[in-house]
Design a protein around this motif. Sequence first.
Motif, PDB file in Angstrom:
ATOM      1  N   LEU A  25      29.557  11.707 -51.541  1.00 33.22           N
ATOM      2  CA  LEU A  25      30.968  12.070 -51.712  1.00 33.22           C
ATOM      3  C   LEU A  25      31.763  10.902 -52.274  1.00 33.22           C
ATOM      4  O   LEU A  25      32.585  11.053 -53.183  1.00 33.22           O
ATOM      5  N   PHE A  51      20.584  22.046 -49.994  1.00 29.02           N
ATOM      6  CA  PHE A  51      21.704  22.773 -50.582  1.00 29.02           C
ATOM      7  C   PHE A  51      22.855  21.876 -51.020  1.00 29.02           C
ATOM      8  O   PHE A  51      23.936  22.337 -51.302  1.00 29.02           O
ATOM      9  N   ILE A  59      24.790  19.289 -53.582  1.00 29.86           N
ATOM     10  CA  ILE A  59      24.948  19.303 -55.030  1.00 29.86           C
ATOM     11  C   ILE A  59      24.785  17.886 -55.520  1.00 29.86           C
ATOM     12  O   ILE A  59      25.646  17.060 -55.232  1.00 29.86           O
ATOM     13  N   TYR A  91      27.232  26.682 -47.785  1.00 31.44           N
ATOM     14  CA  TYR A  91      26.481  25.675 -48.552  1.00 31.44           C
ATOM     15  C   TYR A  91      25.589  26.379 -49.570  1.00 31.44           C
ATOM     16  O   TYR A  91      25.518  25.990 -50.738  1.00 31.44           O
ATOM     17  N   ARG A 115      27.574  27.862 -52.316  1.00 25.61           N
ATOM     18  CA  ARG A 115      28.107  26.841 -53.205  1.00 25.61           C
ATOM     19  C   ARG A 115      27.055  26.365 -54.211  1.00 25.61           C
ATOM     20  O   ARG A 115      27.337  26.168 -55.391  1.00 25.61           O
ATOM     21  N   LEU A 116      25.826  26.221 -53.741  1.00 22.60           N
ATOM     22  CA  LEU A 116      24.760  25.779 -54.645  1.00 22.60           C
ATOM     23  C   LEU A 116      24.483  26.853 -55.696  1.00 22.60           C
ATOM     24  O   LEU A 116      24.337  26.552 -56.886  1.00 22.60           O
ATOM     25  N   GLN A 168      31.182  22.526 -39.469  1.00 20.07           N
ATOM     26  CA  GLN A 168      29.996  21.728 -39.222  1.00 20.07           C
ATOM     27  C   GLN A 168      30.260  20.315 -39.730  1.00 20.07           C
ATOM     28  O   GLN A 168      31.028  20.128 -40.673  1.00 20.07           O
ATOM     29  N   GLU A 178      28.746  18.299 -41.576  1.00 20.88           N
ATOM     30  CA  GLU A 178      28.447  18.040 -42.983  1.00 20.88           C
ATOM     31  C   GLU A 178      29.543  18.549 -43.923  1.00 20.88           C
ATOM     32  O   GLU A 178      29.676  18.064 -45.045  1.00 20.88           O
ATOM     33  N   ALA A 222      32.693  18.279 -44.213  1.00 24.08           N
ATOM     34  CA  ALA A 222      33.703  17.360 -44.727  1.00 24.08           C
ATOM     35  C   ALA A 222      33.153  16.533 -45.876  1.00 24.08           C
ATOM     36  O   ALA A 222      33.905  15.900 -46.608  1.00 24.08           O
ATOM     37  N   PHE A 223      31.831  16.520 -46.030  1.00 24.52           N
ATOM     38  CA  PHE A 223      31.224  15.688 -47.063  1.00 24.52           C
ATOM     39  C   PHE A 223      30.573  16.479 -48.178  1.00 24.52           C
ATOM     40  O   PHE A 223      29.835  15.941 -48.980  1.00 24.52           O
ATOM     41  N   MET A 224      30.836  17.762 -48.185  1.00 21.00           N
ATOM     42  CA  MET A 224      30.325  18.557 -49.298  1.00 21.00           C
ATOM     43  C   MET A 224      31.104  18.199 -50.559  1.00 21.00           C
ATOM     44  O   MET A 224      32.151  17.555 -50.492  1.00 21.00           O
ATOM     45  N   ILE A 225      30.581  18.653 -51.696  1.00 23.29           N
ATOM     46  CA  ILE A 225      31.288  18.443 -52.953  1.00 23.29           C
ATOM     47  C   ILE A 225      31.757  19.804 -53.430  1.00 23.29           C
ATOM     48  O   ILE A 225      30.924  20.607 -53.823  1.00 23.29           O
ATOM     49  N   PRO A 270      34.742  18.776 -50.526  1.00 18.34           N
ATOM     50  CA  PRO A 270      34.834  18.977 -49.080  1.00 18.34           C
ATOM     51  C   PRO A 270      35.255  20.410 -48.779  1.00 18.34           C
ATOM     52  O   PRO A 270      36.177  20.928 -49.411  1.00 18.34           O
TER      53      PRO A 270
END
Lengths: 333, 333
Positions: free
Chosen positions: A256, A282, A284, B252, B255-256, B277, B279, B281-284, B286
Motif C-alpha cells: 500500500l 487475491f 493486486i 477481495y 476486486r481481483l 477484516q 487486511e 485497510a491495506f487493500m488497493i 483501502p
Amino acid sequence: MAKATTIQDIAKLAGVSKSTVSRVMNKTTAVHPEKAAAVIRAAEQLGFAPNQFARSLASGRSMTVGVITQNLGSPFYDAIAQGVIAGLQGTGYSPIFADGRWDHVVEEDSIRSLQGRRADGILLIGGQLRGTDLKALCGTLPRVTIARHLPSVQHCCIYVDNVQGGFLATQHLIRHGHTKIAFIGGPHHHSDAKDRLAGYRKALTQANIRFTTKLVLEGNFSSASGHAAVHTLLKSGEEFTAIFAANDATAYGARLALDQHGLRVPQDVSLVGYDNQAESAFMIPPLTTMHQPAHQMGQAAAAAVLEKIQGQPIKSRVFIPELRCRESVATRT
Amino acid sequence: MAKATTIQDIAKLAGVSKSTVSRVMNKTTAVHPEKAAAVIRAAEQLGFAPNQFARSLASGRSMTVGVITQNLGSPFYDAIAQGVIAGLQGTGYSPIFADGRWDHVVEEDSIRSLQGRRADGILLIGGQLRGTDLKALCGTLPRVTIARHLPSVQHCCIYVDNVQGGFLATQHLIRHGHTKIAFIGGPHHHSDAKDRLAGYRKALTQANIRFTTKLVLEGNFSSASGHAAVHTLLKSGEEFTAIFAANDATAYGARLALDQHGLRVPQDVSLVGYDNQAESAFMIPPLTTMHQPAHQMGQAAAAAVLEKIQGQPIKSRVFIPELRCRESVATRT
DNA sequence: AATAGATCTGAAAACGGTTTCAATCGCTTT
DNA sequence: AAAGCGATTGAAACCGTTTTCAGATCTATT
C-alpha cells in the motif's frame, strides 16, 4: 440445572450394578447382550453424559492434550491449531488451547494450568522458553512435544525451517535479477524473524551481494509496520528494486505504501511475502510468497504427541516452506 | 511422569490435615498464619498444582464455560473468540472452545461433550440449531447464552444487527449516486447472509430502486466465490456500477476479478465489503466496509454468561455495525 | 472462676466414575 | 457326577479434592 444423571441412576433403571454400566460404556469387558441393551436403553432415555472429571480422576487419564500456541489470531499459528485439531479428531483426545503470547511468563503460567488440568501430553508451539527451562519441564511434565527449532533438545522437535524459507524467497528475487533487496523483518528477538533474516543474508552471500543494514528494516509482523517501513526506506534514499517482507501482513502494508508513492508492483518494485495467507492470492497483484505447511505441521505435531503419550519415541521432523509464485515479482532487466 | 504431588503430601510435609491445606489454598476459612505459611512453603517446595478434576468433582463447579463458535479460522468468529477470552480473563473461568461448523449435528455433539465436561455455562455463538431445540436445551443445560438473533428466545440474546448492516452499506452506495448495485451474498440458508440481503433490499426499496435478482449472486463467503461471482456477473451483461459483497473475503475476490477485466476501483466500480477484516485497510485501494464490534461482542457475551452463572438475569443486547469509509467507493456523477 | 462465643482444626463423607477382586453361573471335560 | 474353566457380575476400594460437622482451644464477659 437439574441434577445430571449418573452411572448410578442408569444402573438402577437397568437393574444392574454400576460396574456393569461402566463396562458397557467403555466396552472393557463383555457383558450379557441383554443387559448391555438395557443399559444402553436406560442411558439414552436419561440422556446420560458421563462426567469427564470423575472419569479422569478415576482412570488417571484426562484424554486431553494441552496446546500452547502463540499469537492466536495470526494466520500461521491459527493454521497450525487447525492442523492439531484435525490430527486429534477421532482419537478420543481433545486439545486444550492456551496462548503463550510470546511471553515466557505467560507461557509458564499456561504450563502450570495445563499441569493442573492433568493434560496427558503437552504440545509447545513456538515460544520464548529457554532450552534449559524446557529441559527441566520435560523432566517433570507428562510428555512434551515441541514445534519449534531448539538445538538443545534434539529429539522431539517439529518445526519449519525458517532460514531455508528466507533463503528461498531471497534467492527467487536474486534469480530475477534483483541485487538491491530490502528486508522488512520482525522484532529482532523473535526467533522466526531472526531465522528469516539469516536466510536472507545467506542468499545474498551466496550470490556475492554485499549485505547492508541500510536495507533491513525492523517491523513487527503487522501491516502497519510494513507500511511504515516502506516510508522510512523511501525517505532514506537508499536504492532498492525489491522487498522481501517477513510475513504477508507486512507485505500488504508495504504494498500500500508503495502504491501511495506511485510505485508499481511489480514493474517498479518486486515484492515477496511469507506465510501464504489466504488473502495473498487475491491481492493486486497476487502476492508471491513462501507457503508454510502449517496445517500439515499441526497434524504431524498432534500425531507426535499421541505417539509420545503411548510411550513411543518420536523422531524430529523439519518442514521446508515452498515458494508460491504469483505476480508480484518481475524480472529486472 | 513422577506421580503428581497431592494435597495429602503437602499436609504431611506441613504437619497439618489435608482439610487445612485445602483451606489455605482456597482461602475459604482463616487458618493460623504460622500453619498457613508452612503449607505454602510445602506447596512451593513440592511444586504443587491442584488436580482440577478432583477439585471440580468435589465442588460441582468446573470453572469453565463452553463456547460453541462457528468457522474457527474466520476473522469475525475469531475476533469474537478473542473477545470472549479477554472477557473471561481474570475471572477464574476458562473457555473451552468447540467448533459447530454451521452444522447442527456437529453442534449437538459439541453440546454433549461440553455437558460431559460439566461446563458451568454455555455460550452459543451463531449456528444452525432451531429455536425449539434451543428451548429444550435451555431447560436441561446449565446456563446457555446465545450470541445470535433468535426471535423465539427473546431474553439472553446478544447479536449484531445484520439487516441494519446490509442496509447501511447499501445506503452508503446509494448516497454516492449508485442505483445499479450488485450484491454478492453468502449461502442462501445462512442467517447472516440472509439478513444482509434483507438490509440490501430494504435500502433499495427506501430509495425507490427496483430490486432485481439479476444483480444478486450467491457466494459462500470465500474470496474464490467473490471472484467467480464477478465473472458470471460480467458475462451476464447486466449493468452495474457498484458491488456490495457480503464479507470482505468475497470483496477481495471480486476486486481481483474486476482488475483482471480492466475495471478500476473505485473509478469504474465502487466496492463495499463487510467485516472490516484487518487486511481491508491495506487493500488497493483501502476497502470501505462494515465494521462489526466483534471483540466487544465477545466480551459482552462473556460477561453475560458470567452473570447468568451467578444466577442474575441478563438483558439482550444488539450491536450495530458501523461503516468504515475508505477509498473503494466513488461518487457516481 | 465459670460460661458463651469466636476461632481453628481434623475426621469423615461426599463427588461420579474405574478397576481390582472374588464369587457365581453354565458348560465341557474326565 | 465331580472337577475345571471361561464368561459375567457385584462389592468395595480408590482417584484428589471440597465441605460438613463436631470437637478443641482461646478470648472476652459476667
